[in-house]
Design a protein around this motif. Structure first.
Motif, PDB file in Angstrom:
ATOM      1  N   GLY A 437      -4.047  -5.174 -24.002  1.00  0.00           N
ATOM      2  CA  GLY A 437      -3.061  -5.801 -24.263  1.00  0.00           C
ATOM      3  C   GLY A 437      -2.600  -6.751 -23.286  1.00  0.00           C
ATOM      4  N   SER A 438      -1.780  -7.784 -23.882  1.00  0.00           N
ATOM      5  CA  SER A 438      -1.389  -8.751 -22.831  1.00  0.00           C
ATOM      6  C   SER A 438      -0.286  -8.200 -22.246  1.00  0.00           C
ATOM      7  CB  SER A 438      -1.062 -10.032 -23.567  1.00  0.00           C
ATOM      8  OG  SER A 438      -2.103 -10.562 -24.148  1.00  0.00           O
ATOM      9  N   LEU A 439       0.034  -8.469 -20.966  1.00  0.00           N
ATOM     10  CA  LEU A 439       1.104  -8.245 -20.307  1.00  0.00           C
ATOM     11  C   LEU A 439       2.259  -9.081 -20.605  1.00  0.00           C
ATOM     12  CD1 LEU A 439      -0.304  -8.135 -16.626  1.00  0.00           C
ATOM     13  CD2 LEU A 439       0.522  -5.927 -17.992  1.00  0.00           C
ATOM     14  N   ALA A 440       3.423  -8.378 -20.653  1.00  0.00           N
ATOM     15  CA  ALA A 440       4.569  -9.186 -21.355  1.00  0.00           C
ATOM     16  C   ALA A 440       5.095 -10.320 -20.257  1.00  0.00           C
ATOM     17  CB  ALA A 440       5.789  -8.156 -21.587  1.00  0.00           C
ATOM     18  N   ALA A 441       4.839  -9.940 -19.202  1.00  0.00           N
ATOM     19  CA  ALA A 441       5.115 -11.100 -18.260  1.00  0.00           C
ATOM     20  C   ALA A 441       4.073 -10.850 -16.902  1.00  0.00           C
ATOM     21  CB  ALA A 441       6.418 -11.071 -17.358  1.00  0.00           C
ATOM     22  N   PRO A 442       3.680 -11.936 -16.157  1.00  0.00           N
ATOM     23  CA  PRO A 442       2.646 -11.761 -15.235  1.00  0.00           C
ATOM     24  C   PRO A 442       3.239 -11.024 -14.200  1.00  0.00           C
ATOM     25  CG  PRO A 442       3.064 -14.178 -15.815  1.00  0.00           C
ATOM     26  CD  PRO A 442       4.133 -13.180 -16.496  1.00  0.00           C
ATOM     27  N   VAL A 443       2.089 -10.337 -13.364  1.00  0.00           N
ATOM     28  CA  VAL A 443       2.419  -9.440 -12.284  1.00  0.00           C
ATOM     29  C   VAL A 443       1.670  -9.882 -11.112  1.00  0.00           C
ATOM     30  CG1 VAL A 443       3.106  -7.488 -13.756  1.00  0.00           C
ATOM     31  CG2 VAL A 443       0.801  -8.109 -12.878  1.00  0.00           C
ATOM     32  N   ASP A 444       2.250  -9.941 -10.062  1.00  0.00           N
ATOM     33  CA  ASP A 444       1.670 -10.281  -8.776  1.00  0.00           C
ATOM     34  C   ASP A 444       1.490  -9.068  -8.011  1.00  0.00           C
ATOM     35  OD1 ASP A 444       1.777 -13.084  -9.164  1.00  0.00           O
ATOM     36  OD2 ASP A 444       3.775 -13.450  -8.696  1.00  0.00           O
ATOM     37  N   ILE A 445       0.369  -8.824  -7.280  1.00  0.00           N
ATOM     38  CA  ILE A 445       0.089  -7.517  -6.569  1.00  0.00           C
ATOM     39  C   ILE A 445       0.613  -7.919  -5.039  1.00  0.00           C
ATOM     40  CG2 ILE A 445      -1.620  -5.986  -5.721  1.00  0.00           C
ATOM     41  CD1 ILE A 445      -3.110  -6.439  -8.034  1.00  0.00           C
ATOM     42  N   VAL A 446       1.834  -7.468  -4.661  1.00  0.00           N
ATOM     43  CA  VAL A 446       2.456  -7.840  -3.499  1.00  0.00           C
ATOM     44  C   VAL A 446       1.950  -6.701  -2.387  1.00  0.00           C
ATOM     45  CG1 VAL A 446       4.451  -8.720  -4.485  1.00  0.00           C
ATOM     46  CG2 VAL A 446       4.500  -6.448  -3.714  1.00  0.00           C
ATOM     47  N   GLU A 447       1.303  -5.570  -2.603  1.00  0.00           N
ATOM     48  CA  GLU A 447       0.805  -4.718  -1.775  1.00  0.00           C
ATOM     49  C   GLU A 447      -0.310  -4.150  -2.187  1.00  0.00           C
ATOM     50  OE1 GLU A 447       3.557  -2.134   0.798  1.00  0.00           O
ATOM     51  OE2 GLU A 447       2.432  -0.730  -0.259  1.00  0.00           O
ATOM     52  N   GLU A 448      -1.350  -3.891  -1.636  1.00  0.00           N
ATOM     53  CA  GLU A 448      -2.535  -3.239  -1.793  1.00  0.00           C
ATOM     54  C   GLU A 448      -3.278  -2.394  -0.771  1.00  0.00           C
ATOM     55  OE1 GLU A 448      -6.293  -5.456  -2.553  1.00  0.00           O
ATOM     56  OE2 GLU A 448      -4.926  -6.855  -3.232  1.00  0.00           O
ATOM     57  N   ARG A 449      -3.672  -1.338  -0.775  1.00  0.00           N
ATOM     58  CA  ARG A 449      -4.469  -0.484   0.001  1.00  0.00           C
ATOM     59  C   ARG A 449      -5.211   0.603  -0.452  1.00  0.00           C
ATOM     60  NH1 ARG A 449       1.150   1.234   0.973  1.00  0.00           N
ATOM     61  NH2 ARG A 449       1.377   3.375   0.724  1.00  0.00           N
ATOM     62  N   VAL A 450      -6.206   0.998   0.225  1.00  0.00           N
ATOM     63  CA  VAL A 450      -6.861   1.970   0.232  1.00  0.00           C
ATOM     64  C   VAL A 450      -6.120   3.583   0.830  1.00  0.00           C
ATOM     65  CG1 VAL A 450      -9.230   3.170   0.220  1.00  0.00           C
ATOM     66  CG2 VAL A 450      -8.856   0.790  -0.382  1.00  0.00           C
ATOM     67  N   ILE A 451      -5.753   4.286   0.219  1.00  0.00           N
ATOM     68  CA  ILE A 451      -5.240   5.375   0.801  1.00  0.00           C
ATOM     69  C   ILE A 451      -5.982   6.728   1.092  1.00  0.00           C
ATOM     70  CG2 ILE A 451      -2.926   4.487   0.350  1.00  0.00           C
ATOM     71  CD1 ILE A 451      -2.780   6.497  -2.034  1.00  0.00           C
ATOM     72  N   GLY A 452      -5.715   7.569   2.010  1.00  0.00           N
ATOM     73  CA  GLY A 452      -6.425   8.756   2.563  1.00  0.00           C
ATOM     74  C   GLY A 452      -5.821   9.751   1.545  1.00  0.00           C
ATOM     75  N   PRO A 453      -6.292  10.898   1.697  1.00  0.00           N
ATOM     76  CA  PRO A 453      -5.668  11.999   0.919  1.00  0.00           C
ATOM     77  C   PRO A 453      -4.270  12.341   1.441  1.00  0.00           C
ATOM     78  CG  PRO A 453      -8.039  12.694   1.612  1.00  0.00           C
ATOM     79  CD  PRO A 453      -7.619  11.334   2.423  1.00  0.00           C
TER      80      PRO A 453
END
Length: 624
Positions: A437-453
């Motif tokens: 599906g197309s997103l209704a509006a674009p999204v910008d990833i402002v934060e990303e990280r690999v997290i531990g348990p």
């Protein structure tokens, strides 16, 4: 003598063997790895493998294996610290033509994988995963809505035969559409028509000079608020669809504030692949061709572009192409998309199926424009990340390329093919995004990280230790109190755990700490069933029954009570599974499966083992 039938022995043997085989992959723990995937200009080949090997040798980083798998290269390492150092060294060596991401390499033997045996995925609290915080571009919603209203108003005025000079969006976003008409009567007629057809627009008279009478149509504020809320809801639904395509179990997808979305994916360490699928807004736009190839070349040379056209570049050739501003159909009108191969050219393609509205528009357009040209525009929104003065700066970038520009040879509507993809993988990726599906509006990833348990390794170890100690005490108590029958119950309890893990692994249930609690509860209830059986056998012996008769009567009389108790537990587990979410659903699914496996092992398996031990012997007493 025992009356336990042979077909039940065979059934027990088959189930126990399958349980052991399909639970076995959980013994083979994955190892930290670094995945290198080629971007558009990169190639995964032995030369890349050698470059990675040289980069690791130069930094004195030891690896446990490097191999090419499908379309990526995977290098495995002894621990997470070495994995991080290796990722930094590989990034510096391969450059921007490749994506380098953390991953986990499976150590399950090939013969187990060949029969579909796989380890149980672990939840975010046990294994960790990736975390994304995304900002929804609400201004894009307003842009699209106002552009759509402008197109609709033009069509309405032509339909009503109302003379107008132009219909354009105002320069400032959110200020609506400006309609320039020929007379005051035309302005009044236009205002009435817009009010009747589009109640979400508020019309106001603007300036009037000579034969230019301006009418301003503005979207109501409450309509804009509804659009913003619906945008968030639609994006949440679309992201869930896309994540389902990833195959991630029990993802966390929730709204944060008025314009942000949080996504957490358990067990995923390849942030690049997850980000590509989740954050991408790749879609298609079908537009009518405008003018001739010479017109496009002149527009590129002079910089003068007709007001109702746009200048694009063709992928690969980079030649200029003029297309109409008016869109025929877009990606959000697709109901299905699958990658395929064009039968005529043999090139990769995407098979498209439109909804009823899109099919009608495409049918109307192709019916009236056979012999003319139509362009397919591939629109992709990505976020460039650069480090400036030690800070990460993210810049959204929209890429628009014409992937297909061809003459309409015949009439088509609901189903057709789009060609122009450079590889089968690109066709597959595009089909995957369109299906999600197309997103209704674009999204910008402002934060990303690999997290531990999230529970911490210490808490996980303590929880597992408590489970093992509790299980050992239960096994010991059963063996001491019920003697030989207690040992039989212990064996059945062990196989109950094996079969439970095998079923959860086979159907892909994610194991979380609430799931572990469900396993412990299952084991406790399973031993309860054996307690009932043993007490019934003791009761029959006290009443003067022979040992064989006591065993037979004990199982027969205990079965009704065991069934009643487990049916009520099943109802509760089913309610948790169907109405719960997140950890509650995880607990319910584990409990539901565990009740079913415990009914089999506590009754059928223990009966089979007891019959093997006592069935063909003359007994004076029983060790119970």
């Amino acid at each position: 003598m025992s009356d336990f039938p042979r077909w039940k022995y065979a059934l027990v043997a088959i189930v126990l063997v399958l349980g052991i085989v399909y639970a076995l992959p959980n013994v083979f723990l994955p190892v930290p790895a670094v995945q290198i995937t080629a971007n558009r200009n990169g190639t995964v080949d032995p030369a890349l493998e050698q470059k990675v090997v040289d980069a690791l040798k130069q930094q004195n980083i030891a690896n446990t294996g490097i191999e090419i798998e499908n379309d990526h290269l995977l290098a495995s390492f002894a621990n997470a610290d070495v994995q991080k150092s290796a990722a930094d060294a590989i990034k510096a060596a391969v450059g921007d033509d490749y994506t380098v991401a953390f991953n986990l390499k499976s150590t399950v033997p090939g013969w187990l994988s060949a029969i579909g045996a796989k380890p149980m995925p672990l939840g975010l609290d046990l294994q960790g995963g990736v975390h994304f915080l995304m900002q929804v571009d609400q201004s894009d919603v307003i842009d699209k809505q106002e552009t759509r209203y402008a197109d609709d108003i033009r069509s309405l005025l032509r339909e009503k035969n109302i003379r107008y000079e132009s219909v354009v969006r105002n320069a400032q976003r959110g200020q609506g559409i400006s309609v320039v008409l020929k007379s005051a009567e035309d302005r009044t007629a236009a205002a009435n028509a817009i009010a009747a057809e589009y109640p979400d627009l508020v019309s106001q008279d603007g300036s009037a000079t000579g034969d230019r009478f301006v009418l301003n149509a503005v979207v109501r504020p409450d309509k804009l608020r509804d659009l913003s809320l619906n945008t968030i809801r639609q994006n949440l639904g679309t992201l869930r669809n896309r994540i389902n395509q990833l195959g991630v179990s029990e993802p966390i997808i929730q709204q944060q504030g008025d314009s942000r979305i949080v996504v957490e994916l358990a067990g995923v360490q390849d942030t690049a692949e997850a980000k590509k699928l989740i954050g991408a807004t790749a879609t298609l736009e079908y537009r009518a061709g405008y003018g001739s190839p010479q017109d496009a070349a002149d527009a590129q040379r002079t910089g003068i572009i007709p007001p109702d056209a746009r200048l694009y570049r063709e992928r690969g050739t980079n030649r200029p192409i003029l297309l109409s501003k008016q869109i025929i159909v877009t990606g959000d009108q697709l109901t299905n998309a699958n990658s395929t191969t064009d039968q005529q050219t043999g090139r990769p393609a995407v098979s498209i199926e439109l909804n009823s509205a899109g099919a009608k528009r495409m049918l109307d357009f192709t019916t009236n424009n056979v012999g003319k040209y139509m362009g397919v525009v591939y629109v992709e929104r990505v976020v460039d990340t650069k480090t400036v003065d030690g800070k990460e700066v993210r810049t959204p970038k929209i890429t628009e390329e014409v992937i297909s520009y061809a003459q309409i040879q015949g009439v088509f509507g609901k189903q057709f093919q789009t060609t122009g993809m450079s590889s089968p993988k690109e066709a597959s990726d595009l089909a995957l995004l369109l299906r999600g599906g197309s997103l209704a509006a674009p999204v910008d990833i402002v934060e990303e990280r690999v997290i531990g348990p999230s529970l911490g390794q210490d808490n996980i170890q303590k929880g597992m230790r408590a489970v093992m100690i509790g299980l050992a005490l239960v096994l010991l108590a059963a063996a001491l109190y019920y003697k030989l029958f207690g040992l039989v119950a212990d064996v059945a309890l062990f196989f109950n755990l094996v079969i439970l893990v095998a079923v959860m692994s086979a159907i892909g249930v994610t194991l979380t700490m609430p799931g572990i609690a469900g396993i412990v509860l299952t084991l406790g209830m399973a031993i309860d069933a054996n307690v009932l059986i043993c007490e019934r056998i003791r009761e029959e012996l006290r009443n003067g029954s022979t040992p064989h008769a006591a065993i037979r009567a004990g199982y027969d009389k205990a079965w009704a009570t065991i069934l009643d108790a487990n049916v009520t537990h099943l109802i509760a587990a089913l309610a948790l599974t169907t109405m719960g979410s997140g950890p509650i659903k995880g607990f319910g699914v584990t409990l539901l499966i565990g009740i079913l496996t415990s009914m089999f092992t506590s009754v059928t398996v223990t009966h089979a083992i007891t019959a093997l031990i006592h069935g063909h012997r003359k007994l004076k007493t029983l060790s119970v």
